[in-house]
Structures are given as C-alpha cells and as structure tokens.
Design an enzyme around this catalytic site. Structure first.
Site: not given
Length: 321
Positions: A19, A162, A199, A263, A296
């Site tokens: 992120d 979600n 998101e 992200h 990630r």
C-alpha cells in the site's frame, strides 16, 4: 502513450512495504506504507527519489495494546492540507478477549510542524461516517476549492459485496462536511474475483478530468487497478458524474513475472515526469494466509497518456535487480 524508455527504476523499489505512497512536497520526497507487522506507521524522507530507498525509517505512531487502534494498522497516507500534515490510516481493535480485530475504521493523525519527520503527531480521532461499518483506505484531494475524502466501506445492505468507494466533502481534515455518495461498487467480473472489492482509491487531476484509480478483487494475482473519471467542472458529489472503465487499467503481467499489482499512488520524478507507485508480488501462488505474506513490495514505473487524455499505465515491468 506510456514511455517505458524513461530512466528505469530498480524494482522492487522498497521491499516488504505494501500500500505504498510517495509524496513530493517542497522539493522533498516522503514515503509511507503498510508494514508487515501491521503494528505501526512509518515515514521516510529524502531529497531525491532514489534516496528514499536507503533513507532512515522513522516510526511516528504505534498501535495501542488494547481497545481501538490496536491491530491491523493499514494503508497510511500522508497529505499536506493547509499548514498541517495529516496521516490517514485504518485500524481494528486490539486482539484481546473483548477486541474485534476486524472492526476496521479510519483514523487521522495531525502534525503542525513543517517537517513531518519531526514535531508531534496528535490523534484527531476516528472519521465518523453515517453508517458505522468496515471502512478503510482513506485518501484526500483538493479540487475546485473543496477538500474531498474518498474511501472504501462496506454497505451492510449490499448483499455479497465487501466494499464500495465513497466520496464526501470535508469540513476539516478529519470531519465529513455532509453525507457521502457512493461513486463505485464492485459489479464487473474482474472486480469480484474471490472477493467483491473496490478499495485503495487515489486521485489524479489532469487534462480537464478528475481521475480516481482503485483496486479490485482479492489480494492475490487477481488484484488489479480500475479507473473512474469525471469532468473537472462536474459535480463530483453526483454519482452520475463518474464513469468507470469497463476493463482494468493495470493488471497482472505473467510474462514479466509480476502479479496482483494494486493499491497505487502517483508521484513525479525530479524532472516532473509522471510515476505510478504500487505494490505487487513476483510470484503467483501464495502459501498460507495472504495477510501473513510480506512480499507485496513497493514498485515504481513511469506512465503516459492516451490521446483522449486518460492515463496509460501500460503493464507492470519485470524486476530489475
């Protein structure tokens, strides 16, 4: 079009930082991201983009041992608003007998110092939304004299979904000025793989448009980036002003060995060229719980523009180190 002939950057750019966000302000670069332990918020600062790679990492806030803000410290974002610095992040309750680690909500820290790496960070509290539900990934941007907040939140009345994306004007950096509007929900096939998710929004204003990128689906190889766009002079709080790309604009590139990019954030290099900041893994299959996986890594690469004025992100480039 995307010009990947621009100076290549070493990737992963910063390891084990998901992120990621890189912000350029006042001639300096600042970096923040989720740490794999989900227990603190870190910042780096450097005079150059490359300098972020080896810059000392400063912990500016740590989770609480009990109660709210005690677990799942996720997706911090650093923003300069007026004379203050603000860190937006998500957190659950501490993992105690009465705590619910999945009671994820959005919070804000403030620092009035000129340098966010020094001075005192104070808690401004939780961002209250009309529906008290799972919410995360707050980002903010200014446009047309209004400061906006965009975030992901679960609608308890939307079965099988979600999180959707919501937008609201801000009265101050931690308080909504009015009711939010839903600007996107996961409905397309590529948005609903494993999980129905929208998101990680991030805004980019350019070419007479307001663009909001976002991430969709589960966090494995299916993770990808979608794109919303609105005319710059439109009412951004009217859901009808927003158009969604029918296809992802940045996705897994198996040929390059890069999986689940998402992200993202945006920055520029020292010459003002546009850069995409994102995380991804260098393998497809994850062993164990994806939440326990630290791989990630933060990556950056240049991007360009299509003839119609929309961003052209191309595809994830292979690792270069």
């Amino acid at each position: 079009m995307t010009d990947n002939s621009v100076r290549p950057y070493p990737n992963p750019f910063i390891r084990e930082r998901a992120d990621p966000q890189i912000l350029r302000h006042g001639g300096r670069y600042f970096f923040t991201a989720t740490v794999p332990a989900y227990d603190r918020i870190v910042l780096r600062g450097a005079d150059t983009l490359d300098g972020l790679r080896t810059a000392e990492e400063t912990t500016v806030w740590v989770k609480y041992p009990e109660g709210a803000m005690g677990s799942h410290i996720w997706a911090p974002e650093l923003h300069r608003i007026g004379a203050g610095w603000y860190l937006y992040f998500a957190a659950g309750e501490a993992a105690t007998a009465t705590g619910d680690v999945w009671k994820i909500r959005m919070y804000v820290l403030e620092n009035r110092n000129d340098d966010p790496l020094t001075g005192e960070w104070t808690e401004k509290g939780r961002i209250a939304t009309p529906v008290d539900s799972f919410s995360l990934d707050a980002t903010t941007f200014a446009h047309g004299g209004t400061q906006y907040l965009c975030w992901a939140q679960h609608d308890p009345g939307l079965e099988g979904s979600n999180t959707s994306l919501y937008l609201a004007a801000l009265a101050n950096p931690w308080t909504l000025a009015g009711d939010p509007v839903e600007i996107s929900r996961p409905e397309l096939d590529w948005e609903t793989v494993r999980f129905a998710v929208n998101e990680g929004p991030y805004a980019l204003v350019r070419n007479g448009k307001v663009f909001v990128t976002y991430s969709a689906s589960g966090t494995g190889a299916e993770y990808c980036v979608g794109l919303l766009s609105a005319d710059a002079d439109a009412d951004l709080l009217d859901p009808a002003s927003w158009t969604k790309s029918p296809v992802p604009v940045f996705a897994t590139n198996a040929a390059a060995g890069i999986y689940g990019p998402g992200h993202n954030a945006f920055t520029t290099d020292e010459d003002g060229r546009d850069l995409l900041v994102f995380h991804a893994r260098a393998y497809e299959e994850i062993t164990g719980d994806p939440l326990d996986n630290p791989d990630r890594h933060c990556r950056i690469q240049p991007f360009g523009w299509h003839a119609d004025g929309t961003p052209d992100f191309g595809a994830p480039l292979p690792e270069s180190e």
